[in-house]
Every structure is written in C-alpha cells, then in structure tokens.
Motif scaffolding. Structure first.
Motif, PDB file in Angstrom:
ATOM      1  N   VAL A   1       0.905  -1.299  -0.016  1.00  0.00           N
ATOM      2  CA  VAL A   1       0.076   0.123   0.161  1.00  0.00           C
ATOM      3  C   VAL A   1       0.758   1.181   0.082  1.00  0.00           C
ATOM      4  O   VAL A   1       2.185   1.323   0.264  1.00  0.00           O
ATOM      5  CB  VAL A   1      -0.877   0.057   1.313  1.00  0.00           C
ATOM      6  CG1 VAL A   1      -1.930  -1.044   0.947  1.00  0.00           C
ATOM      7  CG2 VAL A   1      -0.242   0.009   2.331  1.00  0.00           C
ATOM      8  N   SER A   2       0.242   2.063  -0.667  1.00  0.00           N
ATOM      9  CA  SER A   2       1.468   3.472  -0.523  1.00  0.00           C
ATOM     10  C   SER A   2       0.250   4.695  -0.031  1.00  0.00           C
ATOM     11  O   SER A   2      -0.844   4.781  -0.015  1.00  0.00           O
ATOM     12  CB  SER A   2       1.621   3.804  -2.249  1.00  0.00           C
ATOM     13  OG  SER A   2       0.521   4.145  -3.086  1.00  0.00           O
ATOM     14  N   ASP A   3       1.000   5.692   0.275  1.00  0.00           N
ATOM     15  CA  ASP A   3       0.433   7.035   0.722  1.00  0.00           C
ATOM     16  C   ASP A   3       0.884   8.189   0.163  1.00  0.00           C
ATOM     17  O   ASP A   3       2.416   8.163   0.772  1.00  0.00           O
ATOM     18  CB  ASP A   3       0.581   6.880   2.289  1.00  0.00           C
ATOM     19  CG  ASP A   3      -0.307   8.174   2.915  1.00  0.00           C
ATOM     20  OD1 ASP A   3      -1.237   8.829   2.062  1.00  0.00           O
ATOM     21  OD2 ASP A   3      -0.229   8.511   3.946  1.00  0.00           O
ATOM     22  N   ARG A   4       0.592   8.948  -0.444  1.00  0.00           N
ATOM     23  CA  ARG A   4       1.236  10.361  -1.046  1.00  0.00           C
ATOM     24  C   ARG A   4       1.344  11.279   0.311  1.00  0.00           C
ATOM     25  O   ARG A   4       0.428  11.568   0.833  1.00  0.00           O
ATOM     26  CB  ARG A   4       0.442  10.880  -2.076  1.00  0.00           C
ATOM     27  CG  ARG A   4       1.144  12.034  -2.789  1.00  0.00           C
ATOM     28  CD  ARG A   4       2.054  11.344  -3.771  1.00  0.00           C
ATOM     29  NE  ARG A   4       2.711  12.520  -4.697  1.00  0.00           N
ATOM     30  CZ  ARG A   4       3.733  12.404  -5.170  1.00  0.00           C
ATOM     31  NH1 ARG A   4       4.578  11.461  -5.007  1.00  0.00           N
ATOM     32  NH2 ARG A   4       4.410  13.720  -5.820  1.00  0.00           N
TER      33      ARG A   4
ATOM     34  N   THR B   1       6.237   9.619  -1.727  1.00  0.00           N
ATOM     35  CA  THR B   1       5.416   8.457  -1.509  1.00  0.00           C
ATOM     36  C   THR B   1       5.857   7.550  -0.452  1.00  0.00           C
ATOM     37  O   THR B   1       6.986   7.006  -0.678  1.00  0.00           O
ATOM     38  CB  THR B   1       5.023   7.606  -2.809  1.00  0.00           C
ATOM     39  OG1 THR B   1       4.582   8.512  -3.604  1.00  0.00           O
ATOM     40  CG2 THR B   1       3.892   6.430  -2.596  1.00  0.00           C
ATOM     41  N   ALA B   2       4.996   7.240   0.767  1.00  0.00           N
ATOM     42  CA  ALA B   2       5.440   6.474   1.667  1.00  0.00           C
ATOM     43  C   ALA B   2       4.877   4.941   1.396  1.00  0.00           C
ATOM     44  O   ALA B   2       3.854   4.945   0.805  1.00  0.00           O
ATOM     45  CB  ALA B   2       5.018   6.876   3.054  1.00  0.00           C
ATOM     46  N   TRP B   3       5.552   3.775   1.699  1.00  0.00           N
ATOM     47  CA  TRP B   3       5.019   2.486   1.347  1.00  0.00           C
ATOM     48  C   TRP B   3       5.048   1.796   2.509  1.00  0.00           C
ATOM     49  O   TRP B   3       5.659   1.673   3.543  1.00  0.00           O
ATOM     50  CB  TRP B   3       5.896   1.830   0.470  1.00  0.00           C
ATOM     51  CG  TRP B   3       6.078   2.492  -1.036  1.00  0.00           C
ATOM     52  CD1 TRP B   3       6.743   3.667  -1.243  1.00  0.00           C
ATOM     53  CD2 TRP B   3       5.323   2.386  -2.230  1.00  0.00           C
ATOM     54  NE1 TRP B   3       6.550   4.014  -2.554  1.00  0.00           N
ATOM     55  CE2 TRP B   3       5.723   3.418  -3.083  1.00  0.00           C
ATOM     56  CE3 TRP B   3       4.115   1.281  -2.317  1.00  0.00           C
ATOM     57  CZ2 TRP B   3       4.974   3.432  -4.449  1.00  0.00           C
ATOM     58  CZ3 TRP B   3       3.429   1.546  -3.797  1.00  0.00           C
ATOM     59  CH2 TRP B   3       4.080   2.672  -4.616  1.00  0.00           C
ATOM     60  N   SER B   4       3.797   0.832   2.738  1.00  0.00           N
ATOM     61  CA  SER B   4       3.728  -0.128   3.737  1.00  0.00           C
ATOM     62  C   SER B   4       3.153  -1.427   3.148  1.00  0.00           C
ATOM     63  O   SER B   4       3.170  -1.688   1.908  1.00  0.00           O
ATOM     64  CB  SER B   4       2.693   0.457   4.792  1.00  0.00           C
ATOM     65  OG  SER B   4       2.736  -0.128   6.021  1.00  0.00           O
ATOM     66  N   SER B   5       2.908  -2.207   3.846  1.00  0.00           N
ATOM     67  CA  SER B   5       2.351  -3.730   3.436  1.00  0.00           C
ATOM     68  C   SER B   5       1.360  -4.045   4.597  1.00  0.00           C
ATOM     69  O   SER B   5       1.232  -3.637   5.754  1.00  0.00           O
ATOM     70  CB  SER B   5       3.653  -4.587   3.335  1.00  0.00           C
ATOM     71  OG  SER B   5       3.204  -5.911   3.070  1.00  0.00           O
ATOM     72  N   ARG B   6       0.623  -5.117   3.987  1.00  0.00           N
ATOM     73  CA  ARG B   6      -0.422  -5.703   4.948  1.00  0.00           C
ATOM     74  C   ARG B   6      -0.333  -7.074   4.457  1.00  0.00           C
ATOM     75  O   ARG B   6       0.197  -7.398   3.251  1.00  0.00           O
ATOM     76  CB  ARG B   6      -1.652  -5.236   4.901  1.00  0.00           C
ATOM     77  CG  ARG B   6      -2.493  -4.924   3.763  1.00  0.00           C
ATOM     78  CD  ARG B   6      -4.061  -4.572   3.745  1.00  0.00           C
ATOM     79  NE  ARG B   6      -3.748  -3.102   4.335  1.00  0.00           N
ATOM     80  CZ  ARG B   6      -4.453  -2.097   3.797  1.00  0.00           C
ATOM     81  NH1 ARG B   6      -5.175  -2.123   2.539  1.00  0.00           N
ATOM     82  NH2 ARG B   6      -4.315  -0.965   4.566  1.00  0.00           N
TER      83      ARG B   6
ATOM     84  N   TRP C   1       5.849   2.858   7.910  1.00  0.00           N
ATOM     85  CA  TRP C   1       5.900   3.301   6.556  1.00  0.00           C
ATOM     86  C   TRP C   1       7.381   3.229   6.170  1.00  0.00           C
ATOM     87  O   TRP C   1       8.249   3.823   6.998  1.00  0.00           O
ATOM     88  CB  TRP C   1       5.279   4.451   6.360  1.00  0.00           C
ATOM     89  CG  TRP C   1       3.776   4.298   6.535  1.00  0.00           C
ATOM     90  CD1 TRP C   1       2.955   4.519   7.808  1.00  0.00           C
ATOM     91  CD2 TRP C   1       2.802   4.080   5.411  1.00  0.00           C
ATOM     92  NE1 TRP C   1       1.811   4.223   7.592  1.00  0.00           N
ATOM     93  CE2 TRP C   1       1.335   4.114   6.147  1.00  0.00           C
ATOM     94  CE3 TRP C   1       2.575   3.989   4.078  1.00  0.00           C
ATOM     95  CZ2 TRP C   1       0.314   3.899   5.537  1.00  0.00           C
ATOM     96  CZ3 TRP C   1       1.296   3.559   3.585  1.00  0.00           C
ATOM     97  CH2 TRP C   1       0.397   3.622   4.049  1.00  0.00           C
ATOM     98  N   TYR C   2       7.626   3.116   4.731  1.00  0.00           N
ATOM     99  CA  TYR C   2       8.955   3.085   4.301  1.00  0.00           C
ATOM    100  C   TYR C   2       9.151   3.764   2.932  1.00  0.00           C
ATOM    101  O   TYR C   2       8.304   3.960   2.292  1.00  0.00           O
ATOM    102  CB  TYR C   2       9.529   1.320   4.168  1.00  0.00           C
ATOM    103  CG  TYR C   2       9.581   0.739   5.392  1.00  0.00           C
ATOM    104  CD1 TYR C   2      10.722   0.475   6.292  1.00  0.00           C
ATOM    105  CD2 TYR C   2       8.303   0.270   5.919  1.00  0.00           C
ATOM    106  CE1 TYR C   2      10.728  -0.076   7.322  1.00  0.00           C
ATOM    107  CE2 TYR C   2       8.164  -0.579   6.981  1.00  0.00           C
ATOM    108  CZ  TYR C   2       9.349  -0.691   7.775  1.00  0.00           C
ATOM    109  OH  TYR C   2       9.342  -1.557   9.041  1.00  0.00           O
TER     110      TYR C   2
END
Length: 97
Positions: free
Chosen positions: A33-36, A41-46, A59-60
C-alpha cells in the motif's frame, strides 16, 4: 557455517510461510500500500493470514518495500503464534466471553 550473503533476507516472511504450511492453512497473501506525503510516497504492507489482515507498523521509502513486508510478516507471525498482546489472537480467544 553459512555466510551472511547466504542468509535469508526475508526471515519473517519465511517463518510465516513455514508456520502456515505447518498448520496446514493457506499461505500468507501480501499487499503493498502507498500513501502520498507531500512530494514523496510512503510505502507499507499488509498480510492476510487465516482470514485476518495484519498491517505493518511502519511506513517506508520505496527502496525499502521489502522491509514493509517483513514488518507485516513479523506482526502476523507473532499473532499466529500467540506472541502478541492482541486479544483476537487464536491462542488467547476465549469462547463464551
């Protein structure tokens, strides 16, 4: 003795996959998943395991998306093995409560 170069770069993902296999449940399913955020853009996962979705804690940067997957895998692994304080963990769920 194995060198660090041969060591797994995905120890939590590997442990989670192995545990799922050992418990004869479906393999974990990861989602990125990403978040602007401003100009970046920050990236994470589930990851979904045994019908429950677990989010990574952090967030990475885009170069470190695998760290996000490792983070989510760690959360799910600990939940699956009852190492979490999560009250919905299979090992801590009480029927009739």
């Amino acid at each position: 003795m194995a060198s660090k170069a041969n060591a797994s770069k995905t120890p939590w993902q590997d442990s989670l996959e192995s545990t799922c296999h050992g418990l004869q449940i479906a393999a974990p399913v990861f989602q990125i998943v990403s978040d602007r955020r401003g100009g970046r853009t920050a990236w994470s996962s589930r990851v979904t395991v045994y019908g429950v979705t677990h989010d990574a804690r952090f967030w990475y940067d885009g170069k470190h998306v695998n760290n996000a997957k490792e983070d989510a895998a760690e959360v799910a692994y600990k939940w699956l093995n009852g190492s979490s304080s999560n009250p919905s963990s299979p090992s801590t769920t009480r029927s009739g409560w």
